[in-house]
Design a protein around this motif. Structure first.
Motif, short mmCIF file in Angstrom:
data_model
loop_
_atom_site.label_atom_id
_atom_site.label_comp_id
_atom_site.label_asym_id
_atom_site.label_seq_id
_atom_site.Cartn_x
_atom_site.Cartn_y
_atom_site.Cartn_z
N THR A 1 -6.52 3.61 4.97
CA THR A 1 -5.62 2.48 5.22
C THR A 1 -6.08 1.62 6.38
OG1 THR A 1 -3.74 3.71 4.32
CG2 THR A 1 -3.24 1.85 5.77
N VAL B 1 0.87 -1.18 0.00
CA VAL B 1 0.00 0.00 0.00
C VAL B 1 0.90 1.22 0.00
CG1 VAL B 1 -1.76 1.30 1.24
CG2 VAL B 1 -1.85 -1.19 1.23
N LEU C 1 -8.60 -6.51 4.57
CA LEU C 1 -7.68 -7.47 3.97
C LEU C 1 -7.18 -8.49 4.99
CD1 LEU C 1 -5.87 -5.04 1.55
CD2 LEU C 1 -7.46 -6.85 0.95
N ILE D 1 -1.85 -1.61 -3.89
CA ILE D 1 -2.82 -0.51 -3.91
C ILE D 1 -2.01 0.77 -3.87
CG2 ILE D 1 -4.66 0.65 -2.65
CD1 ILE D 1 -5.61 -2.06 -1.65
N LEU E 1 -8.60 -0.62 5.07
CA LEU E 1 -7.98 -1.65 4.22
C LEU E 1 -7.37 -2.75 5.08
CD1 LEU E 1 -6.19 0.48 1.48
CD2 LEU E 1 -8.22 -0.94 1.20
N ALA F 1 -12.28 2.53 0.44
CA ALA F 1 -11.50 1.40 0.95
C ALA F 1 -12.14 0.08 0.55
CB ALA F 1 -11.38 1.48 2.47
N GLN F 2 -13.43 -0.02 0.77
CA GLN F 2 -14.12 -1.28 0.48
C GLN F 2 -14.03 -1.62 -1.01
OE1 GLN F 2 -15.93 -3.16 3.08
NE2 GLN F 2 -15.51 -4.67 1.48
N ALA G 1 -10.47 -2.65 -1.98
CA ALA G 1 -10.16 -3.99 -1.46
C ALA G 1 -10.90 -5.06 -2.24
CB ALA G 1 -10.52 -4.06 0.03
#
Lengths: 335, 335
Positions: free
Chosen positions: A77, A64, A84, A119, A80, A298-299, A302
DNA sequence: TTGTATGCGTTATCAT
DNA sequence: ATGATAACGCATACAA
């Protein structure tokens, strides 16, 4: 010493490769499966990340890369990391400090760490990084861009409809009868800010309002000195009555500049800003703001990455555009 | 495919183990050394992190566990990343979200990722985590604590002299002739805040000033609702004339609370706050603040850890206490 | 479905 | 100082 599949195999009375197959979801006879599961349980066996990594040349981690560790990026973050981690990925974070040369270094760094995917928060990243990213894609390393697409590189991206967000923000000011509207923007070599400026111009044009080029202020506004540029707005012969600030820092900077000139918001100058983080609440009056959909960013990023990691390359490359919303509070005065 | 030491060996006309020895700094005959260096250069060889990791059971990375991704911690983390990257360590970040149960999970997580050492920002971490950390130490995994020591676990720590910082801040208010001084603090189960409260009490006592227990406000102040507690200070029969806010958020919260009661700083209420980050500059008036030595914290923690990673356990365990300084600006009125 | 054998890239042990 | 070889823990091609 931690238990290995050899230990598990021995305890379960099978050969190591059977344990390996069990772990990787291949068929194992019911009886053996139970024995293996029990052995794993009693030994507290955990797969050795490095050993599997040596075979797969992947360490089950996601690079990232962020332009900086400011609150906007870190809030994303944190999400994430949560999302993740559920799929057992770790995050290898890198801060390229808004420096494209350092970005190259970090791109090497994370790749040498055998990440599974990347990312990249690509604010300010341009074609100079395209070749390097192309190498990633050729190695089947999925890359998801956040914030902006990069010309010359076709991969998934999650962006926000910045031009439209700007349009609506400026339109809001216009609806409150403002006609002389300034914009405090960031450098236009960054796509996001080019878009925000475009939305501003589009709104002004749509409503037949002329734009005085002196109303367009550009800077990062992370240092005190830069506020002077904003203050010059107030010194114009026929100064703007409203300001649209296109970043969190521009918003804060505008507030500071107004304070220093002893101008009251919204009595003397109206303001609509960008992004909401806690410290904003300490400002008086409560500001009207354009809000980016942080959780959704973020979603979406991901999900997109996980899909590619699963080998599902349907609709590749895909750019998903998310919408902002506005929170109207007390920093705009109706004329 | 990336080049391996076999490729290098072949090109250099030596055996792989010679290349390995070269890479690990063992003696190699000058002639061979040159050939190896040249082969590495032409092949663009990079050591495979995973393969060496498999031998060493370490991935040359440092676990960094934070209670949250707020600006204070991230500013330090950015420095750590810079410093440790120079010694070729990567950072494995984990956010335990101020949740001690999640901390346990993250402690497992980073250990399973074969970190070389751990930096734990231990605000709010207590004896419940001591056994788990003890396991780290037994495995010779160096642990450096930042912010606070943990009872029952003896390892290196970098802390700030909070009690003394508080004492001086409050003393400063006293020197400006304030006698009714409130403190907006955070929960006392966290060592740092216990210390800051202690410094406050010590200062008041030293100058023979009574403390009304209603002057002691406790909260996190990350949500709007909590400001009410601060506002109650102003409603007291004989309200305080000055406030000492012991965190960044408490400082911002106090400013909001004052705004909402239409109280001016410093005319109606004096304020000395804690920590400086950019958004603070957007507040009017410029605040007087206690400043923590952010760079020094990062540098000290990194140095300590690198020393232990080098096997140098001189003066173990070592707690290094750093000092704060004060920035006096315009939020304190002389009575 | 399970067993056997081999390799992933490196380091370490033992010779030479 | 260097060469040969085993080992780290696991996955997989192939055979059974």
């Amino acid at each position: 010493m931690a238990a290995t599949i050899y230990d598990v195999a021995q305890l379960a009375g099978v050969v190591p490769s059977t344990v390996s197959r069990y772990l990787n979801g291949y068929g194992v006879r019911g009886k053996n499966r139970l024995k293996i599961e029990q052995a794993i349980e009693t030994l507290g066996f955990k797969q050795n990340l490095i050993a599997t990594g040596l075979k797969r040349s992947r360490l089950r981690s996601i690079g990232v890369l962020l332009p900086n560790y400011t609150i906007f990026f870190m809030t994303i973050t944190a999400q994430l990391e949560r999302i993740l981690a559920q799929s057992n990925y770790s995050l290898l974070l890198g801060n390229f400090e808004d420096d494209l040369t350092l970005l190259q270094t970090k791109l090497d760094f994370v790749e040498e760490h055998f990440i599974d995917g990347l990312i990249l928060f690509s604010s300010g990243v341009g074609t100079e990084s395209a070749p390097r990213l192309q190498q990633y894609l050729q190695k089947k390393l999925p890359v998801v861009l956040v914030e902006q697409e990069i010309p010359g590189i076709s991969t998934d991206a999650v962006i926000v409809d910045n031009a439209h967000a700007s349009f609506r923000a400026v339109e809001k000011l216009i609806h409150e009868n403002h006609t002389r509207i300034a914009i405090v923007n960031s450098p236009e070599h960054i796509y996001v800010f080019r878009e925000r400026l475009r939305g501003y111009r589009h709104a002004m044009q749509t409503y037949n309002l002329p734009v005085d080029e002196r109303w367009i202020v550009t800077g990062r506004f992370v240092d005190m000195g830069e506020y002077a540029q904003i203050q010059q707005l107030f010194d114009l012969p026929n100064p703007p009555t409203a300001i649209f600030a296109t970043t969190y820092y521009a918003t804060l900077g505008t507030v500071v500049a107004a304070h220093q000139q002893h101008l009251k918001i919204p009595e003397d100058i109206s303001l609509i800003g960008f992004d909401h983080f806690d410290p904003i609440d300490a400002l008086e009056p409560p500001l009207s703001l354009v809000l980016q959909p942080i959780e959704a960013i973020a979603q979406t990023a991901a999900d997109l990455l996980l899909q590619r990691l699963d080998g599902n390359y349907a609709n590749f490359p895909q750019t998903i555009t998310l919408s902002t919303r506005m929170a109207m509070r007390e920093s705009i005065r109706k004329l």
